[in-house]
Design a protein around this motif. Sequence first.
Motif, PDB file in Angstrom:
ATOM      1  N   MET A   1       0.852  -1.191   0.000  1.00 29.18           N
ATOM      2  CA  MET A   1       0.000   0.000   0.000  1.00 29.18           C
ATOM      3  C   MET A   1       0.882   1.233   0.000  1.00 29.18           C
ATOM      4  N   ASN A   2       0.801   1.993  -1.064  1.00 33.02           N
ATOM      5  CA  ASN A   2       1.564   3.235  -1.197  1.00 33.02           C
ATOM      6  C   ASN A   2       0.625   4.433  -1.200  1.00 33.02           C
ATOM      7  N   SER A   3       1.196   5.601  -0.989  1.00 35.63           N
ATOM      8  CA  SER A   3       0.424   6.856  -1.020  1.00 35.63           C
ATOM      9  C   SER A   3      -0.841   6.750  -0.180  1.00 35.63           C
ATOM     10  N   LEU A   4      -0.688   6.272   1.014  1.00 38.23           N
ATOM     11  CA  LEU A   4      -1.839   6.035   1.871  1.00 38.23           C
ATOM     12  C   LEU A   4      -2.553   7.325   2.235  1.00 38.23           C
ATOM     13  N   LYS A   5      -3.866   7.216   2.354  1.00 40.38           N
ATOM     14  CA  LYS A   5      -4.725   8.343   2.674  1.00 40.38           C
ATOM     15  C   LYS A   5      -5.496   8.040   3.964  1.00 40.38           C
ATOM     16  N   PRO A   6      -5.936   9.064   4.671  1.00 36.87           N
ATOM     17  CA  PRO A   6      -6.713   8.811   5.890  1.00 36.87           C
ATOM     18  C   PRO A   6      -7.939   7.929   5.631  1.00 36.87           C
ATOM     19  N   GLU A   7      -8.521   8.037   4.447  1.00 41.65           N
ATOM     20  CA  GLU A   7      -9.690   7.214   4.133  1.00 41.65           C
ATOM     21  C   GLU A   7      -9.355   5.749   3.911  1.00 41.65           C
ATOM     22  N   ASP A   8      -8.082   5.411   3.901  1.00 47.79           N
ATOM     23  CA  ASP A   8      -7.676   4.003   3.836  1.00 47.79           C
ATOM     24  C   ASP A   8      -7.700   3.349   5.216  1.00 47.79           C
ATOM     25  N   THR A   9      -7.938   4.127   6.241  1.00 48.52           N
ATOM     26  CA  THR A   9      -7.991   3.595   7.595  1.00 48.52           C
ATOM     27  C   THR A   9      -9.115   2.575   7.738  1.00 48.52           C
ATOM     28  N   ALA A  10      -8.762   1.389   8.195  1.00 49.90           N
ATOM     29  CA  ALA A  10      -9.737   0.293   8.319  1.00 49.90           C
ATOM     30  C   ALA A  10      -9.035  -0.934   8.884  1.00 49.90           C
ATOM     31  N   VAL A  11      -9.830  -1.924   9.211  1.00 54.66           N
ATOM     32  CA  VAL A  11      -9.284  -3.260   9.467  1.00 54.66           C
ATOM     33  C   VAL A  11      -9.216  -3.974   8.121  1.00 54.66           C
ATOM     34  N   TYR A  12      -8.059  -4.511   7.810  1.00 54.29           N
ATOM     35  CA  TYR A  12      -7.847  -5.195   6.539  1.00 54.29           C
ATOM     36  C   TYR A  12      -7.873  -6.700   6.763  1.00 54.29           C
ATOM     37  N   TYR A  13      -8.654  -7.372   5.921  1.00 53.93           N
ATOM     38  CA  TYR A  13      -8.829  -8.811   6.031  1.00 53.93           C
ATOM     39  C   TYR A  13      -8.315  -9.509   4.770  1.00 53.93           C
ATOM     40  N   CYS A  14      -7.672 -10.618   5.001  1.00 56.81           N
ATOM     41  CA  CYS A  14      -7.245 -11.502   3.926  1.00 56.81           C
ATOM     42  C   CYS A  14      -8.296 -12.611   3.795  1.00 56.81           C
ATOM     43  N   ALA A  15      -8.548 -13.043   2.574  1.00 59.94           N
ATOM     44  CA  ALA A  15      -9.536 -14.092   2.347  1.00 59.94           C
ATOM     45  C   ALA A  15      -9.075 -15.014   1.230  1.00 59.94           C
ATOM     46  N   ALA A  16      -9.539 -16.266   1.303  1.00 55.46           N
ATOM     47  CA  ALA A  16      -9.169 -17.276   0.317  1.00 55.46           C
ATOM     48  C   ALA A  16     -10.413 -17.907  -0.281  1.00 55.46           C
ATOM     49  N   ALA A  17     -10.367 -18.116  -1.589  1.00 54.37           N
ATOM     50  CA  ALA A  17     -11.481 -18.733  -2.305  1.00 54.37           C
ATOM     51  C   ALA A  17     -10.961 -19.946  -3.060  1.00 54.37           C
ATOM     52  N   ALA A  18     -11.539 -21.097  -2.785  1.00 53.06           N
ATOM     53  CA  ALA A  18     -11.143 -22.299  -3.508  1.00 53.06           C
ATOM     54  C   ALA A  18     -11.445 -22.124  -4.989  1.00 53.06           C
ATOM     55  N   GLU A  19     -10.590 -22.720  -5.811  1.00 54.18           N
ATOM     56  CA  GLU A  19     -10.735 -22.564  -7.259  1.00 54.18           C
ATOM     57  C   GLU A  19     -12.130 -22.972  -7.720  1.00 54.18           C
ATOM     58  N   ARG A  20     -12.727 -22.156  -8.594  1.00 49.90           N
ATOM     59  CA  ARG A  20     -14.075 -22.402  -9.098  1.00 49.90           C
ATOM     60  C   ARG A  20     -14.184 -21.799 -10.484  1.00 49.90           C
ATOM     61  N   SER A  21     -15.176 -22.244 -11.244  1.00 51.83           N
ATOM     62  CA  SER A  21     -15.315 -21.797 -12.626  1.00 51.83           C
ATOM     63  C   SER A  21     -15.738 -20.338 -12.705  1.00 51.83           C
ATOM     64  N   LEU A  22     -16.589 -19.905 -11.819  1.00 50.91           N
ATOM     65  CA  LEU A  22     -17.012 -18.512 -11.789  1.00 50.91           C
ATOM     66  C   LEU A  22     -16.731 -17.960 -10.401  1.00 50.91           C
ATOM     67  N   TRP A  23     -15.954 -16.929 -10.335  1.00 49.40           N
ATOM     68  CA  TRP A  23     -15.524 -16.362  -9.060  1.00 49.40           C
ATOM     69  C   TRP A  23     -15.885 -14.890  -9.033  1.00 49.40           C
ATOM     70  N   SER A  24     -16.747 -14.572  -8.092  1.00 51.50           N
ATOM     71  CA  SER A  24     -17.117 -13.168  -7.873  1.00 51.50           C
ATOM     72  C   SER A  24     -16.139 -12.573  -6.873  1.00 51.50           C
ATOM     73  N   TYR A  25     -14.989 -12.173  -7.360  1.00 51.66           N
ATOM     74  CA  TYR A  25     -13.883 -11.789  -6.486  1.00 51.66           C
ATOM     75  C   TYR A  25     -14.203 -10.548  -5.661  1.00 51.66           C
ATOM     76  N   ARG A  26     -15.147  -9.722  -6.104  1.00 51.60           N
ATOM     77  CA  ARG A  26     -15.509  -8.524  -5.352  1.00 51.60           C
ATOM     78  C   ARG A  26     -16.507  -8.816  -4.222  1.00 51.60           C
ATOM     79  N   ASP A  27     -17.072  -9.997  -4.242  1.00 56.76           N
ATOM     80  CA  ASP A  27     -18.136 -10.352  -3.307  1.00 56.76           C
ATOM     81  C   ASP A  27     -17.550 -11.147  -2.150  1.00 56.76           C
ATOM     82  N   SER A  28     -17.646 -10.598  -0.950  1.00 57.02           N
ATOM     83  CA  SER A  28     -17.079 -11.276   0.212  1.00 57.02           C
ATOM     84  C   SER A  28     -17.737 -12.637   0.456  1.00 57.02           C
TER      85      SER A  28
END
Length: 126
Positions: A83-110
């Motif tokens: 993360m470069n050029s950080l801004k105050p609006e970047d303040t948050a708890v950041y979570y890592c997530a893993a998705a098992a391989e699938r034919s259709l992946w909605s990567y934006r959808d938690s």
Amino acid sequence: QVQLVESGGGLVQAGGSLRLSCAASGRTFGNFGMGWFRQAPGNERDFVAAMNWRGDITYYSDSVKGRFAISRDNAKNTVYLRMNSLKPEDTAVYYCAAAAERSLWSYRDSRDYDYWGQGTQVTVSS
């Protein structure tokens, strides 16, 4: 099962940089698409970045494109978020997530992720 542990969060001034790490254990890391999300107080958990299981395609939210970079090291079972050029609006708890391989992946959808880390706090001061 996959266990994910984030690290690297902290307090940084606006304009500064941080690198988050997410160490995975359990199943074969290379079979998972990986994503980063963030959640600020009172907000929903928002998509930040993702990388497919092959590691050759990356995706970013418009708010971080050009400033953040996701990468992975399958030999170390670790995914990173630079993360470069950080801004105050970047303040948050950041979570890592893993998705098992699938034919259709909605990567934006938690909801299309199978495993989550506990989160790491990033605070950007103005």
